[in-house]
Design a protein around this motif. Structure first.
Motif, PDB file in Angstrom:
ATOM      1  N   ALA A  61       0.526  -1.734  -0.091  1.00 18.12           N
ATOM      2  CA  ALA A  61      -0.037   0.514  -0.560  1.00 18.12           C
ATOM      3  C   ALA A  61       0.833   0.932   0.365  1.00 18.12           C
ATOM      4  O   ALA A  61       0.387   2.133  -0.279  1.00 18.12           O
ATOM      5  N   SER A  62       1.996   1.152   0.464  1.00 15.27           N
ATOM      6  CA  SER A  62       2.698   2.390   0.322  1.00 15.27           C
ATOM      7  C   SER A  62       3.984   2.267  -0.597  1.00 15.27           C
ATOM      8  O   SER A  62       4.259   3.141  -1.391  1.00 15.27           O
ATOM      9  N   ALA A  63       4.808   0.996  -0.416  1.00 10.91           N
ATOM     10  CA  ALA A  63       5.816   1.009  -1.403  1.00 10.91           C
ATOM     11  C   ALA A  63       5.378   1.108  -3.380  1.00 10.91           C
ATOM     12  O   ALA A  63       5.878   1.466  -3.919  1.00 10.91           O
ATOM     13  N   LEU A  64       4.649   0.004  -3.504  1.00  6.81           N
ATOM     14  CA  LEU A  64       4.197  -0.116  -4.381  1.00  6.81           C
ATOM     15  C   LEU A  64       3.741   0.902  -5.541  1.00  6.81           C
ATOM     16  O   LEU A  64       3.517   1.105  -6.403  1.00  6.81           O
ATOM     17  N   PRO A  65       2.256   2.266  -4.760  1.00 11.12           N
ATOM     18  CA  PRO A  65       2.009   2.950  -5.480  1.00 11.12           C
ATOM     19  C   PRO A  65       3.216   3.928  -6.046  1.00 11.12           C
ATOM     20  O   PRO A  65       3.039   4.695  -7.144  1.00 11.12           O
ATOM     21  N   LYS A  66       4.086   4.400  -4.812  1.00 15.56           N
ATOM     22  CA  LYS A  66       5.306   5.078  -5.478  1.00 15.56           C
ATOM     23  C   LYS A  66       5.859   4.403  -7.035  1.00 15.56           C
ATOM     24  O   LYS A  66       6.400   5.483  -7.821  1.00 15.56           O
ATOM     25  N   PHE A  67       6.071   3.279  -6.869  1.00 16.87           N
ATOM     26  CA  PHE A  67       6.882   2.634  -8.010  1.00 16.87           C
ATOM     27  C   PHE A  67       6.071   2.898  -9.761  1.00 16.87           C
ATOM     28  O   PHE A  67       6.885   3.274 -10.477  1.00 16.87           O
ATOM     29  N   VAL A  68       5.195   2.386  -8.559  1.00 11.41           N
ATOM     30  CA  VAL A  68       4.013   2.857 -10.670  1.00 11.41           C
ATOM     31  C   VAL A  68       3.773   4.480 -10.701  1.00 11.41           C
ATOM     32  O   VAL A  68       3.093   4.139 -11.753  1.00 11.41           O
ATOM     33  N   VAL A 109       1.754  10.482  -6.521  1.00 10.24           N
ATOM     34  CA  VAL A 109       3.213  11.806  -7.274  1.00 10.24           C
ATOM     35  C   VAL A 109       2.994  13.017  -6.781  1.00 10.24           C
ATOM     36  O   VAL A 109       3.598  14.166  -6.657  1.00 10.24           O
ATOM     37  N   THR A 110       1.145  12.843  -6.645  1.00  8.67           N
ATOM     38  CA  THR A 110       1.107  14.914  -5.739  1.00  8.67           C
ATOM     39  C   THR A 110       1.713  14.943  -4.181  1.00  8.67           C
ATOM     40  O   THR A 110       1.825  16.259  -4.422  1.00  8.67           O
ATOM     41  N   THR A 111       1.373  14.067  -3.632  1.00  3.30           N
ATOM     42  CA  THR A 111       2.141  13.790  -2.421  1.00  3.30           C
ATOM     43  C   THR A 111       3.511  14.626  -2.441  1.00  3.30           C
ATOM     44  O   THR A 111       3.483  16.042  -2.155  1.00  3.30           O
TER      45      THR A 111
END
Length: 147
Positions: A44-51, A57-59
Protein backbone atom coordinates in the motif's frame (compact mmCIF):
# COMPACT_ATOMS: atom_id res chain seq x y z
CA UNK A 1 18.02 -23.92 55.61
CA UNK A 2 18.00 -26.58 52.91
CA UNK A 3 14.21 -26.32 52.60
CA UNK A 4 14.44 -22.55 52.09
CA UNK A 5 17.13 -22.99 49.43
CA UNK A 6 15.02 -25.58 47.59
CA UNK A 7 11.95 -23.36 47.77
CA UNK A 8 13.92 -20.38 46.45
CA UNK A 9 15.39 -22.44 43.61
CA UNK A 10 11.92 -23.66 42.62
CA UNK A 11 10.53 -20.13 42.83
CA UNK A 12 13.35 -18.81 40.67
CA UNK A 13 12.82 -21.60 38.14
CA UNK A 14 9.09 -20.89 38.01
CA UNK A 15 9.75 -17.17 37.55
CA UNK A 16 12.22 -17.88 34.74
CA UNK A 17 9.66 -20.13 33.03
CA UNK A 18 6.99 -17.45 33.32
CA UNK A 19 9.30 -14.78 31.90
CA UNK A 20 10.19 -17.09 29.01
CA UNK A 21 6.51 -17.75 28.30
CA UNK A 22 5.73 -14.01 28.33
CA UNK A 23 8.61 -13.35 25.95
CA UNK A 24 7.29 -15.98 23.52
CA UNK A 25 3.83 -14.40 23.60
CA UNK A 26 5.30 -10.93 23.05
CA UNK A 27 7.36 -12.19 20.13
CA UNK A 28 4.27 -13.78 18.51
CA UNK A 29 2.28 -10.57 18.92
CA UNK A 30 5.15 -8.57 17.44
CA UNK A 31 5.33 -10.97 14.48
CA UNK A 32 1.67 -10.34 13.73
CA UNK A 33 2.27 -6.58 13.76
CA UNK A 34 5.47 -6.98 11.72
CA UNK A 35 3.68 -8.98 9.04
CA UNK A 36 0.76 -6.56 8.86
CA UNK A 37 2.95 -3.46 8.73
CA UNK A 38 5.38 -5.07 6.26
CA UNK A 39 2.46 -5.90 3.98
CA UNK A 40 1.22 -2.33 4.27
CA UNK A 41 4.68 -0.90 3.53
CA UNK A 42 5.23 -3.11 0.49
CA UNK A 43 1.76 -3.20 -1.06
CA UNK A 44 0.00 0.00 0.00
CA UNK A 45 2.94 2.38 0.36
CA UNK A 46 5.98 1.42 -1.75
CA UNK A 47 4.16 -0.05 -4.75
CA UNK A 48 2.06 3.08 -5.46
CA UNK A 49 5.23 5.15 -5.35
CA UNK A 50 6.94 2.91 -7.92
CA UNK A 51 4.01 2.77 -10.35
CA UNK A 52 3.41 6.51 -10.16
CA UNK A 53 -0.05 6.45 -8.62
CA UNK A 54 -1.57 9.93 -8.91
CA UNK A 55 -1.88 10.39 -5.13
CA UNK A 56 1.78 9.51 -4.60
CA UNK A 57 2.95 11.86 -7.35
CA UNK A 58 0.78 14.69 -6.02
CA UNK A 59 1.96 14.14 -2.45
CA UNK A 60 5.61 14.35 -3.42
CA UNK A 61 4.91 17.47 -5.51
CA UNK A 62 3.45 19.04 -2.36
CA UNK A 63 6.52 18.02 -0.35
CA UNK A 64 8.62 19.86 -2.92
CA UNK A 65 11.69 17.64 -3.07
CA UNK A 66 11.03 16.19 -6.51
CA UNK A 67 9.90 12.83 -7.75
CA UNK A 68 13.33 11.23 -7.12
CA UNK A 69 12.42 11.45 -3.43
CA UNK A 70 9.25 9.43 -4.12
CA UNK A 71 11.36 6.61 -5.56
CA UNK A 72 13.90 6.80 -2.73
CA UNK A 73 11.12 6.63 -0.15
CA UNK A 74 9.59 3.67 -1.98
CA UNK A 75 12.93 1.83 -1.98
CA UNK A 76 13.38 2.43 1.77
CA UNK A 77 9.81 1.24 2.46
CA UNK A 78 10.25 -1.86 0.30
CA UNK A 79 13.60 -2.76 1.89
CA UNK A 80 12.24 -2.13 5.38
CA UNK A 81 9.11 -4.16 4.71
CA UNK A 82 11.15 -7.11 3.44
CA UNK A 83 13.59 -6.73 6.34
CA UNK A 84 10.74 -6.94 8.87
CA UNK A 85 9.87 -10.38 7.49
CA UNK A 86 13.40 -11.80 7.86
CA UNK A 87 14.09 -12.70 11.51
CA UNK A 88 17.82 -11.89 11.35
CA UNK A 89 17.12 -8.50 9.74
CA UNK A 90 13.93 -7.53 11.60
CA UNK A 91 15.64 -5.51 14.35
CA UNK A 92 17.86 -3.59 11.96
CA UNK A 93 14.95 -2.96 9.60
CA UNK A 94 12.79 -1.74 12.47
CA UNK A 95 15.56 0.61 13.62
CA UNK A 96 15.90 2.11 10.16
CA UNK A 97 12.15 2.40 9.75
CA UNK A 98 11.93 4.44 12.97
CA UNK A 99 13.93 7.12 11.16
CA UNK A 100 11.68 6.92 8.11
CA UNK A 101 8.59 7.24 10.31
CA UNK A 102 10.05 10.25 12.12
CA UNK A 103 10.53 11.93 8.74
CA UNK A 104 7.03 10.95 7.65
CA UNK A 105 5.47 12.32 10.85
CA UNK A 106 7.38 15.61 10.50
CA UNK A 107 6.36 15.89 6.86
CA UNK A 108 2.71 15.31 7.79
CA UNK A 109 2.88 17.94 10.54
CA UNK A 110 4.82 20.60 8.62
CA UNK A 111 3.69 20.13 5.00
CA UNK A 112 0.71 17.84 4.51
CA UNK A 113 -2.01 16.97 7.04
CA UNK A 114 -1.04 17.07 10.75
CA UNK A 115 -3.72 14.58 11.85
CA UNK A 116 -2.15 11.89 9.65
CA UNK A 117 1.09 12.14 11.65
CA UNK A 118 -0.43 9.69 14.14
CA UNK A 119 -0.05 6.77 11.68
CA UNK A 120 3.75 6.96 11.32
CA UNK A 121 4.07 7.67 15.06
CA UNK A 122 2.11 4.47 15.80
CA UNK A 123 4.25 2.51 13.36
CA UNK A 124 7.40 3.93 14.96
CA UNK A 125 6.22 2.72 18.37
CA UNK A 126 5.79 -0.82 17.01
CA UNK A 127 9.20 -0.60 15.31
CA UNK A 128 10.77 0.46 18.61
CA UNK A 129 9.31 -2.64 20.29
CA UNK A 130 10.58 -4.86 17.47
CA UNK A 131 14.04 -3.26 17.61
CA UNK A 132 14.18 -3.77 21.38
CA UNK A 133 13.00 -7.38 21.14
CA UNK A 134 15.50 -8.16 18.35
CA UNK A 135 18.45 -6.25 19.80
CA UNK A 136 20.60 -9.37 20.30
CA UNK A 137 20.11 -10.45 16.69
CA UNK A 138 20.91 -6.92 15.51
CA UNK A 139 24.13 -6.93 17.54
CA UNK A 140 25.01 -10.30 16.01
CA UNK A 141 24.31 -8.96 12.54
CA UNK A 142 26.55 -5.94 13.15
CA UNK A 143 29.33 -8.17 14.52
CA UNK A 144 29.13 -10.42 11.44
CA UNK A 145 29.33 -7.39 9.13
CA UNK A 146 32.29 -5.88 10.97
CA UNK A 147 34.36 -9.06 10.65
Amino acid sequence: MAATHTFTARTAAAAATEISARRRVLRKVLWVFQILIATFLIVASALPKFVGQVDAVTTFELIGWGQWFRYLTGVVELAGGIGLLVPRLAGAAATGLIGLMAGAALTQILVLEPAWALLPVGFAAVFALVAWDRREQTRGLIRSLVR
